[in-house]
Structure formats: C-alpha cells, structure tokens
Motif scaffolding. Structure first.
Motif, PDB file in Angstrom:
ATOM      1  N   PHE A 109      -4.943  11.840  -3.838  1.00  0.00           N
ATOM      2  CA  PHE A 109      -5.848  11.961  -4.508  1.00  0.00           C
ATOM      3  C   PHE A 109      -5.707  13.109  -5.356  1.00  0.00           C
ATOM      4  O   PHE A 109      -4.865  12.774  -6.249  1.00  0.00           O
ATOM      5  CB  PHE A 109      -7.167  12.777  -4.213  1.00  0.00           C
ATOM      6  N   ARG A 110      -4.823  13.948  -5.196  1.00  0.00           N
ATOM      7  CA  ARG A 110      -3.450  14.934  -5.910  1.00  0.00           C
ATOM      8  C   ARG A 110      -2.101  14.837  -5.957  1.00  0.00           C
ATOM      9  O   ARG A 110      -1.751  14.641  -7.184  1.00  0.00           O
ATOM     10  CB  ARG A 110      -3.468  16.085  -4.861  1.00  0.00           C
ATOM     11  N   ARG A 111      -1.719  13.587  -5.073  1.00  0.00           N
ATOM     12  CA  ARG A 111      -0.538  12.877  -5.154  1.00  0.00           C
ATOM     13  C   ARG A 111      -0.382  12.124  -7.044  1.00  0.00           C
ATOM     14  O   ARG A 111      -0.119  12.019  -7.985  1.00  0.00           O
ATOM     15  CB  ARG A 111      -0.219  12.127  -3.972  1.00  0.00           C
ATOM     16  N   GLN A 112      -1.476  11.330  -6.605  1.00  0.00           N
ATOM     17  CA  GLN A 112      -1.898  10.035  -7.532  1.00  0.00           C
ATOM     18  C   GLN A 112      -2.226  11.122  -9.063  1.00  0.00           C
ATOM     19  O   GLN A 112      -1.741  10.465 -10.389  1.00  0.00           O
ATOM     20  CB  GLN A 112      -2.930   9.303  -7.503  1.00  0.00           C
ATOM     21  N   ALA A 113      -3.130  11.803  -9.334  1.00  0.00           N
ATOM     22  CA  ALA A 113      -3.341  13.178 -10.369  1.00  0.00           C
ATOM     23  C   ALA A 113      -1.846  13.336 -10.668  1.00  0.00           C
ATOM     24  O   ALA A 113      -1.823  13.320 -12.147  1.00  0.00           O
ATOM     25  CB  ALA A 113      -4.218  13.913  -9.975  1.00  0.00           C
ATOM     26  N   PHE A 137       2.691  24.678 -10.591  1.00  0.00           N
ATOM     27  CA  PHE A 137       2.376  24.767 -11.809  1.00  0.00           C
ATOM     28  C   PHE A 137       2.480  26.473 -11.667  1.00  0.00           C
ATOM     29  O   PHE A 137       2.702  27.487 -10.937  1.00  0.00           O
ATOM     30  CB  PHE A 137       0.597  24.946 -11.642  1.00  0.00           C
ATOM     31  N   THR A 138       2.695  26.838 -13.127  1.00  0.00           N
ATOM     32  CA  THR A 138       3.569  28.044 -13.490  1.00  0.00           C
ATOM     33  C   THR A 138       2.757  28.890 -14.658  1.00  0.00           C
ATOM     34  O   THR A 138       2.095  28.565 -15.419  1.00  0.00           O
ATOM     35  CB  THR A 138       4.887  28.107 -13.293  1.00  0.00           C
ATOM     36  N   ASP A 139       3.153  29.967 -14.770  1.00  0.00           N
ATOM     37  CA  ASP A 139       2.954  31.237 -16.372  1.00  0.00           C
ATOM     38  C   ASP A 139       4.044  31.599 -16.433  1.00  0.00           C
ATOM     39  O   ASP A 139       4.822  31.422 -15.474  1.00  0.00           O
ATOM     40  CB  ASP A 139       1.557  31.566 -15.993  1.00  0.00           C
ATOM     41  N   VAL A 140       4.120  32.083 -17.395  1.00  0.00           N
ATOM     42  CA  VAL A 140       5.013  33.052 -18.368  1.00  0.00           C
ATOM     43  C   VAL A 140       4.842  34.851 -17.307  1.00  0.00           C
ATOM     44  O   VAL A 140       5.445  35.600 -17.797  1.00  0.00           O
ATOM     45  CB  VAL A 140       5.383  32.665 -19.581  1.00  0.00           C
ATOM     46  N   GLU A 141       3.737  35.591 -17.221  1.00  0.00           N
ATOM     47  CA  GLU A 141       2.828  36.556 -17.092  1.00  0.00           C
ATOM     48  C   GLU A 141       3.619  37.095 -15.142  1.00  0.00           C
ATOM     49  O   GLU A 141       3.621  38.339 -14.995  1.00  0.00           O
ATOM     50  CB  GLU A 141       1.553  36.787 -17.505  1.00  0.00           C
ATOM     51  N   LEU A 165       4.608  22.585 -14.512  1.00  0.00           N
ATOM     52  CA  LEU A 165       3.684  22.719 -15.661  1.00  0.00           C
ATOM     53  C   LEU A 165       3.144  23.406 -15.968  1.00  0.00           C
ATOM     54  O   LEU A 165       2.882  24.790 -14.725  1.00  0.00           O
ATOM     55  CB  LEU A 165       3.063  21.064 -14.577  1.00  0.00           C
ATOM     56  N   ALA A 166       2.136  23.466 -17.040  1.00  0.00           N
ATOM     57  CA  ALA A 166       1.784  25.005 -17.098  1.00  0.00           C
ATOM     58  C   ALA A 166       0.555  24.840 -16.904  1.00  0.00           C
ATOM     59  O   ALA A 166      -0.516  24.237 -16.719  1.00  0.00           O
ATOM     60  CB  ALA A 166       0.899  24.561 -18.674  1.00  0.00           C
ATOM     61  N   PHE A 167       0.499  26.164 -16.178  1.00  0.00           N
ATOM     62  CA  PHE A 167      -1.271  26.902 -15.900  1.00  0.00           C
ATOM     63  C   PHE A 167      -1.436  28.490 -16.247  1.00  0.00           C
ATOM     64  O   PHE A 167      -1.122  29.691 -15.084  1.00  0.00           O
ATOM     65  CB  PHE A 167      -1.361  27.260 -14.390  1.00  0.00           C
ATOM     66  N   PRO A 168      -1.496  28.947 -17.344  1.00  0.00           N
ATOM     67  CA  PRO A 168      -1.814  30.051 -17.252  1.00  0.00           C
ATOM     68  C   PRO A 168      -3.255  30.583 -17.106  1.00  0.00           C
ATOM     69  O   PRO A 168      -4.246  30.255 -17.451  1.00  0.00           O
ATOM     70  CB  PRO A 168      -2.394  29.571 -19.189  1.00  0.00           C
ATOM     71  N   ARG A 169      -2.226  31.423 -15.869  1.00  0.00           N
ATOM     72  CA  ARG A 169      -3.657  31.801 -15.566  1.00  0.00           C
ATOM     73  C   ARG A 169      -4.918  32.871 -15.974  1.00  0.00           C
ATOM     74  O   ARG A 169      -5.912  32.942 -15.206  1.00  0.00           O
ATOM     75  CB  ARG A 169      -3.390  32.784 -13.955  1.00  0.00           C
ATOM     76  N   MET A 170      -4.752  33.508 -17.568  1.00  0.00           N
ATOM     77  CA  MET A 170      -5.097  34.198 -17.872  1.00  0.00           C
ATOM     78  C   MET A 170      -6.536  33.203 -18.573  1.00  0.00           C
ATOM     79  O   MET A 170      -7.238  34.327 -19.124  1.00  0.00           O
ATOM     80  CB  MET A 170      -4.871  35.068 -18.521  1.00  0.00           C
ATOM     81  N   GLY A 171      -6.424  32.322 -18.542  1.00  0.00           N
ATOM     82  CA  GLY A 171      -7.681  31.213 -18.998  1.00  0.00           C
ATOM     83  C   GLY A 171      -7.101  30.511 -20.404  1.00  0.00           C
ATOM     84  O   GLY A 171      -6.492  31.309 -21.143  1.00  0.00           O
ATOM     85  N   MET A 172      -7.793  29.914 -20.977  1.00  0.00           N
ATOM     86  CA  MET A 172      -7.442  29.498 -22.795  1.00  0.00           C
ATOM     87  C   MET A 172      -8.301  30.324 -23.542  1.00  0.00           C
ATOM     88  O   MET A 172      -8.637  30.905 -23.446  1.00  0.00           O
ATOM     89  CB  MET A 172      -8.431  28.284 -22.706  1.00  0.00           C
ATOM     90  N   VAL A 211      -0.422  21.949 -22.380  1.00  0.00           N
ATOM     91  CA  VAL A 211      -0.490  22.809 -21.607  1.00  0.00           C
ATOM     92  C   VAL A 211      -1.594  23.192 -21.348  1.00  0.00           C
ATOM     93  O   VAL A 211      -2.177  23.048 -19.821  1.00  0.00           O
ATOM     94  CB  VAL A 211      -0.338  24.187 -22.717  1.00  0.00           C
ATOM     95  N   ALA A 212      -3.142  23.123 -22.000  1.00  0.00           N
ATOM     96  CA  ALA A 212      -4.243  22.666 -22.349  1.00  0.00           C
ATOM     97  C   ALA A 212      -4.321  21.253 -21.042  1.00  0.00           C
ATOM     98  O   ALA A 212      -5.858  22.079 -19.935  1.00  0.00           O
ATOM     99  CB  ALA A 212      -5.295  21.988 -23.276  1.00  0.00           C
ATOM    100  N   MET A 213      -3.875  20.375 -21.351  1.00  0.00           N
ATOM    101  CA  MET A 213      -3.645  19.968 -20.298  1.00  0.00           C
ATOM    102  C   MET A 213      -3.756  19.690 -18.784  1.00  0.00           C
ATOM    103  O   MET A 213      -4.037  19.434 -17.378  1.00  0.00           O
ATOM    104  CB  MET A 213      -3.709  18.218 -20.675  1.00  0.00           C
ATOM    105  N   HIS A 214      -2.701  20.045 -18.713  1.00  0.00           N
ATOM    106  CA  HIS A 214      -1.922  20.832 -17.381  1.00  0.00           C
ATOM    107  C   HIS A 214      -2.629  22.307 -16.695  1.00  0.00           C
ATOM    108  O   HIS A 214      -2.961  22.255 -15.396  1.00  0.00           O
ATOM    109  CB  HIS A 214      -1.138  21.527 -17.833  1.00  0.00           C
ATOM    110  N   TYR A 215      -3.604  22.711 -17.731  1.00  0.00           N
ATOM    111  CA  TYR A 215      -4.159  23.314 -16.983  1.00  0.00           C
ATOM    112  C   TYR A 215      -5.549  23.099 -16.499  1.00  0.00           C
ATOM    113  O   TYR A 215      -6.371  23.664 -14.821  1.00  0.00           O
ATOM    114  CB  TYR A 215      -4.813  24.323 -18.019  1.00  0.00           C
ATOM    115  N   ALA A 216      -6.112  21.838 -17.277  1.00  0.00           N
ATOM    116  CA  ALA A 216      -6.943  20.994 -16.588  1.00  0.00           C
ATOM    117  C   ALA A 216      -6.990  20.517 -15.661  1.00  0.00           C
ATOM    118  O   ALA A 216      -8.298  20.675 -14.605  1.00  0.00           O
ATOM    119  CB  ALA A 216      -7.545  20.230 -17.889  1.00  0.00           C
TER     120      ALA A 216
END
Length: 261
Positions: A109-113, A137-141, A165-172, A211-216
């Motif tokens: 499932f994860r591989r396909q995603a 999945f990373t962020d800059v902080e 891939l972008a994952f801003p852990r502090m949120g949108m 970025v938003a798509m990666h986060y989702a």
C-alpha cells in the motif's frame, strides 16, 4: 479525524463488534474490498465504526503477527484483534529485522502511494548509478533532518539515492510550511534545501508546489515525525540512521528479499 480518533480511544476500554461497518473507501487499496460477513476484517471495521462512526480505513490486512488485523486509519497504524475486541495503537518493532514491523500488504500500500509522486516533484540527491533509493519525508527545522542532510554526500558515496518529500511537521500555515514552499519554488531546489537546513533563510517564494500534497500523503501512510525513511518496497526504515547503518539495513533487506524468492 486523528483528533477525533484519539479522543475516542482515550475513552474506550475495549472494543465490541456490534456496530455496522462504515462504507469502505473508494480506490484500489485492499480496504476498498467488501469484507466477508463474520470475517476478521469485518470485525475490525465494526469495532472501529463503534469508536469513530463513519471511520473509513485506508487499509486493512493481515498483521505481521497472528490474531490481529493491521489497519491504517488517518495516518495511524493500528492493530485490531480478529474478534474485534482489542486495539493496540503502537506499531511494534521487529527486533530481528531491526525496523518497524509491517505486513507485506501495508508495505505494498505504501509503495503504491509513494510511486504516485513523480520524480520531478521530489528533491533528489543521487550518485550516478545508485544501488538503493530511499524516499525521505523531511522538513527544514528538525535537528535529525539537518544532521542527515549534512551527511548526504556519504549516503551518495555508498550508493544510496535520497529522494526528499516535504513534511512540514509544524503543520499547514506554519513558518515551516511556508519555508518549504519557498524551497520547492526555488529555481535551484537542491541548493535552497541545503541552505535552509543549514539555517540560512530562504527568500520567500510562491508557486504551485507539491508541499501540501506531500504532507497529506505522509499523513495518509503513517508519517508522524521527520525524517521518515521508506525503502523502495514500501517498508519504513524508521528515522535518521548514519550512512553506514543505513547501507547495512538496505543490504540486509536486499539479502532477505533474495532469500525469499
């Protein structure tokens, strides 16, 4: 949904199987298949629907250990007993494999995603002929994200391609999110990411970024922190690992996969 689920779980002592199952989500994931009456999957669906009415798991399949269904719901990996009575929230760690335990179904499932994210939407640091490729999945902080990036040349020297891939852990809407949009909108993304992770302020930019798509996507497949490292087969390697430890983990996985054929 995550907050609703957490609240429901805090107030629940055990799970029954008396509620009607929620309508399965659309799509090609295994969770979209109707569950047979009286099956372990139906019990899991009924139990979850009792806690969170209308719950629609992204994935339900065999757990990597007997007696439980493995469930991916709103980014959380859960385990529901086959009779629908008990639920565990923590993903177990496979001591022998030295990584978070996951079933072949969840890995697929994860591989396909992850395969749905085009290379041009990632920030790729790769040697000429990589032996292994990891999605991160990373962020800059976060400190460990920065530490991992400081060693990017060594990962590449060992034959590991790192695809961010972008994952801003502090949120949108956070400064972290805006900084990552600026990175992805830069003419030279690799340079901008390296500067941001070194603490240099990246000039603000706006564009149609992923970025938003990666986060989702990260939330959907169970990313809860950064860095979150996934191998090409969809298995989650965990968080930061030094380059030598990373190559050893990837080589061990490759040997195991070869022996399983």
């Amino acid at each position: 949904m995550y907050r609703i689920l957490a609240t429901a779980l805090l107030g629940a002592f055990s799970l029954g199987a008396c509620a009607q199952p929620a309508p399965p989500a659309g799509g090609a994931s295994p969770a979209a298949k109707p569950a047979a009456a009286g099956s372990a999957e139906q019990h899991a669906r009924q139990a979850l629907a009792q806690l969170v009415p209308g719950a629609q798991p992204d994935y339900i399949g065999d757990a990597p250990f007997a007696g439980f269904r493995e469930v991916l719901l709103s980014g959380q990996v859960l385990y529901v007993s086959d009779d629908g009575r008990f639920l565990m929230q923590s993903q177990p760690f496979d001591i022998q494999a030295r990584r978070p335990a996951a079933s072949p179904g969840l890995m697929a499932f994860r591989r396909q995603a992850l395969e749905g994210v085009p290379e041009q939407e990632r920030i790729v640091f790769s040697p000429p002929n990589p032996k292994y490729t990891i999605s991160v999945f990373t962020d800059v902080e976060c400190g460990y994200c920065r530490r991992m990036h400081q060693e990017i040349a060594e990962y590449n020297r060992l034959g590991i391609a790192v695809e961010y891939l972008a994952f801003p852990r502090m949120g949108m809407g956070s400064d972290d999110f805006r900084d990552m949009v600026s990175v992805w909108c830069s003419a030279d993304r690799k340079r901008a990411l390296t500067q941001a992770k070194a603490g240099t302020r990246v000039p603000g930019k706006q564009c149609t970024s992923p970025v938003a798509m990666h986060y989702a996507l990260g939330q959907r497949i169970g990313v809860t922190g950064t860095p979150a490292v996934f191998a090409q087969d969809g298995s989650q390697l965990g968080g930061y690992m030094p380059p030598q430890q990373m190559i050893q983990a990837l080589e061990r996985m490759s040997a195991e996969a070869g022996g399983a054929r």
